[in-house]
Design a protein around this motif. Structure first.
Motif, PDB file in Angstrom:
ATOM      1  N   GLY A  52       0.818  -1.208   0.000  1.00 47.91           N
ATOM      2  CA  GLY A  52       0.000   0.000   0.000  1.00 47.91           C
ATOM      3  C   GLY A  52       0.852   1.258   0.000  1.00 47.91           C
ATOM      4  N   ALA A  53       2.004   1.192   0.677  1.00 47.62           N
ATOM      5  CA  ALA A  53       2.906   2.347   0.679  1.00 47.62           C
ATOM      6  C   ALA A  53       3.446   2.619  -0.724  1.00 47.62           C
ATOM      7  N   MET A  54       3.752   1.561  -1.454  1.00 48.74           N
ATOM      8  CA  MET A  54       4.245   1.744  -2.828  1.00 48.74           C
ATOM      9  C   MET A  54       3.143   2.286  -3.734  1.00 48.74           C
ATOM     10  N   ALA A  55       1.914   1.801  -3.527  1.00 50.70           N
ATOM     11  CA  ALA A  55       0.777   2.319  -4.311  1.00 50.70           C
ATOM     12  C   ALA A  55       0.519   3.777  -3.969  1.00 50.70           C
ATOM     13  N   LEU A  56       0.641   4.123  -2.682  1.00 50.87           N
ATOM     14  CA  LEU A  56       0.450   5.508  -2.266  1.00 50.87           C
ATOM     15  C   LEU A  56       1.536   6.406  -2.853  1.00 50.87           C
ATOM     16  N   ALA A  57       2.767   5.902  -2.881  1.00 53.55           N
ATOM     17  CA  ALA A  57       3.861   6.688  -3.480  1.00 53.55           C
ATOM     18  C   ALA A  57       3.598   6.945  -4.956  1.00 53.55           C
ATOM     19  N   ALA A  58       3.127   5.930  -5.668  1.00 50.18           N
ATOM     20  CA  ALA A  58       2.802   6.112  -7.087  1.00 50.18           C
ATOM     21  C   ALA A  58       1.652   7.101  -7.255  1.00 50.18           C
ATOM     22  N   ALA A  59       0.655   7.003  -6.388  1.00 47.60           N
ATOM     23  CA  ALA A  59      -0.503   7.892  -6.488  1.00 47.60           C
ATOM     24  C   ALA A  59      -0.122   9.347  -6.225  1.00 47.60           C
ATOM     25  N   VAL A  60       0.744   9.596  -5.232  1.00 47.00           N
ATOM     26  CA  VAL A  60       1.109  10.991  -4.971  1.00 47.00           C
ATOM     27  C   VAL A  60       1.985  11.541  -6.088  1.00 47.00           C
ATOM     28  N   LEU A  61       2.773  10.683  -6.741  1.00 46.22           N
ATOM     29  CA  LEU A  61       3.561  11.157  -7.889  1.00 46.22           C
ATOM     30  C   LEU A  61       2.652  11.535  -9.058  1.00 46.22           C
ATOM     31  N   GLY A  90       6.535  13.992   1.905  1.00 48.56           N
ATOM     32  CA  GLY A  90       6.116  13.331   3.138  1.00 48.56           C
ATOM     33  C   GLY A  90       6.009  11.822   2.983  1.00 48.56           C
ATOM     34  N   VAL A  91       5.472  11.363   1.852  1.00 43.07           N
ATOM     35  CA  VAL A  91       5.346   9.922   1.623  1.00 43.07           C
ATOM     36  C   VAL A  91       6.730   9.288   1.472  1.00 43.07           C
ATOM     37  N   ILE A  92       7.632   9.981   0.808  1.00 41.69           N
ATOM     38  CA  ILE A  92       8.998   9.450   0.672  1.00 41.69           C
ATOM     39  C   ILE A  92       9.654   9.334   2.045  1.00 41.69           C
ATOM     40  N   LEU A  93       9.514  10.352   2.872  1.00 37.88           N
ATOM     41  CA  LEU A  93      10.028  10.281   4.243  1.00 37.88           C
ATOM     42  C   LEU A  93       9.356   9.162   5.030  1.00 37.88           C
ATOM     43  N   GLN A  94       8.060   9.032   4.857  1.00 36.18           N
ATOM     44  CA  GLN A  94       7.296   8.018   5.573  1.00 36.18           C
ATOM     45  C   GLN A  94       7.791   6.619   5.234  1.00 36.18           C
ATOM     46  N   ILE A  95       8.053   6.364   3.976  1.00 32.26           N
ATOM     47  CA  ILE A  95       8.567   5.059   3.564  1.00 32.26           C
ATOM     48  C   ILE A  95       9.935   4.814   4.199  1.00 32.26           C
ATOM     49  N   GLY A  96      10.773   5.848   4.208  1.00 38.51           N
ATOM     50  CA  GLY A  96      12.093   5.711   4.842  1.00 38.51           C
ATOM     51  C   GLY A  96      11.981   5.419   6.331  1.00 38.51           C
ATOM     52  N   PHE A  97      11.100   6.125   7.022  1.00 41.18           N
ATOM     53  CA  PHE A  97      10.902   5.880   8.457  1.00 41.18           C
ATOM     54  C   PHE A  97      10.386   4.456   8.697  1.00 41.18           C
ATOM     55  N   GLY A  98       9.538   3.977   7.816  1.00 42.29           N
ATOM     56  CA  GLY A  98       8.998   2.625   7.971  1.00 42.29           C
ATOM     57  C   GLY A  98      10.072   1.562   7.821  1.00 42.29           C
ATOM     58  N   GLY A 110       2.460   9.503   9.617  1.00 41.03           N
ATOM     59  CA  GLY A 110       1.302   8.868   8.980  1.00 41.03           C
ATOM     60  C   GLY A 110       0.018   9.617   9.281  1.00 41.03           C
ATOM     61  N   ALA A 111      -0.134  10.039  10.531  1.00 40.55           N
ATOM     62  CA  ALA A 111      -1.329  10.818  10.886  1.00 40.55           C
ATOM     63  C   ALA A 111      -1.352  12.151  10.150  1.00 40.55           C
ATOM     64  N   LEU A 112      -0.198  12.787  10.038  1.00 44.33           N
ATOM     65  CA  LEU A 112      -0.127  14.053   9.293  1.00 44.33           C
ATOM     66  C   LEU A 112      -0.415  13.847   7.812  1.00 44.33           C
ATOM     67  N   LEU A 113       0.098  12.756   7.250  1.00 45.81           N
ATOM     68  CA  LEU A 113      -0.159  12.490   5.834  1.00 45.81           C
ATOM     69  C   LEU A 113      -1.633  12.192   5.574  1.00 45.81           C
ATOM     70  N   LEU A 114      -2.264  11.478   6.484  1.00 46.90           N
ATOM     71  CA  LEU A 114      -3.699  11.214   6.301  1.00 46.90           C
ATOM     72  C   LEU A 114      -4.475  12.520   6.298  1.00 46.90           C
ATOM     73  N   SER A 115      -4.199  13.385   7.257  1.00 46.25           N
ATOM     74  CA  SER A 115      -4.922  14.661   7.281  1.00 46.25           C
ATOM     75  C   SER A 115      -4.559  15.512   6.067  1.00 46.25           C
ATOM     76  N   GLY A 116      -3.320  15.440   5.609  1.00 43.60           N
ATOM     77  CA  GLY A 116      -2.920  16.200   4.416  1.00 43.60           C
ATOM     78  C   GLY A 116      -3.596  15.712   3.155  1.00 43.60           C
ATOM     79  N   THR A 117      -3.708  14.384   3.010  1.00 46.53           N
ATOM     80  CA  THR A 117      -4.368  13.870   1.808  1.00 46.53           C
ATOM     81  C   THR A 117      -5.867  14.172   1.823  1.00 46.53           C
ATOM     82  N   LEU A 118      -6.474  14.092   3.000  1.00 45.39           N
ATOM     83  CA  LEU A 118      -7.898  14.443   3.093  1.00 45.39           C
ATOM     84  C   LEU A 118      -8.119  15.926   2.807  1.00 45.39           C
ATOM     85  N   SER A 119      -7.208  16.753   3.291  1.00 47.31           N
ATOM     86  CA  SER A 119      -7.307  18.186   3.026  1.00 47.31           C
ATOM     87  C   SER A 119      -7.097  18.488   1.542  1.00 47.31           C
TER      88      SER A 119
END
Length: 171
Positions: A52-61, A90-98, A110-119
């Motif tokens: 899902g992280a890889m799919a999310l990275a592709a989607a944000v790109l 943020g997603v790139i950093l998130q993947i690195g942290f994971g 992750g919580a910040l990214l969820l609120s950012g994507t919803l916004s």
């Protein structure tokens, strides 16, 4: 002295922006479900979380490219581009942290990214779409259903098309 009116941004890129922002938000929401499952002890959910992280990275790109198209014309807003760039980094950093197992940073980001994507999705849906350009009417065909020869024209007013021919309708 006022400046001349600016034409609205093109319609299709704004529709694509809505689609990519919505898809990104849905993927981010799915990531929280998988992360919660993992934190509850279902360790087999880690592999789908990684996918899902890889799919999310592709989607944000893709979202970043679409946001650049919206702003490229000079008529679209630039805020979606800035937001998409922040989400991408943020997603790139998130993947690195994971992968580093820095769970404290990973969960907070992750919580910040969820609120950012919803916004971002809400912002994309708030952008007004320009009106569709009028479609020129097609010339009348031999069937007589459109234009002056059909029910819209002067000689067919008040008639509905039927398979057996027009039927008169009382006003």
């Amino acid at each position: 002295m006022s400046s001349p009116p600016v034409a609205p941004a093109p319609r299709r890129p704004l529709i694509l922006l809505r689609a990519t922002a919505t898809a990104t938000a849905a993927l981010a929401l799915g990531q929280t479900v998988l992360a919660g499952s993992f934190l509850n002890g279902h360790y087999e959910s880690l592999a789908p979380h990684e996918a899902g992280a890889m799919a999310l990275a592709a989607a944000v790109l893709v979202h970043l490219v679409v946001a650049a198209l919206v702003g490229r014309s000079g008529r679209g807003p630039r805020r979606p581009l800035v937001t998409a760039a922040l989400l991408t980094s943020g997603v790139i950093l998130q993947i690195g942290f994971g992968y580093d197992r820095a769970l404290g940073l990973h969960v907070v980001l992750g919580a910040l990214l969820l609120s950012g994507t919803l916004s971002a999705a809400a912002g994309a849906w708030r952008l007004p779409l320009p009106a569709r350009s009028p479609v020129p009417e097609a010339p009348d065909g031999p069937d007589g259903l459109d234009g002056p020869d059909g029910p819209d024209g002067p000689d067919g007013a008040g008639l509905l098309p039927r398979p057996g021919g027009p039927v008169e309708v009382a006003p």
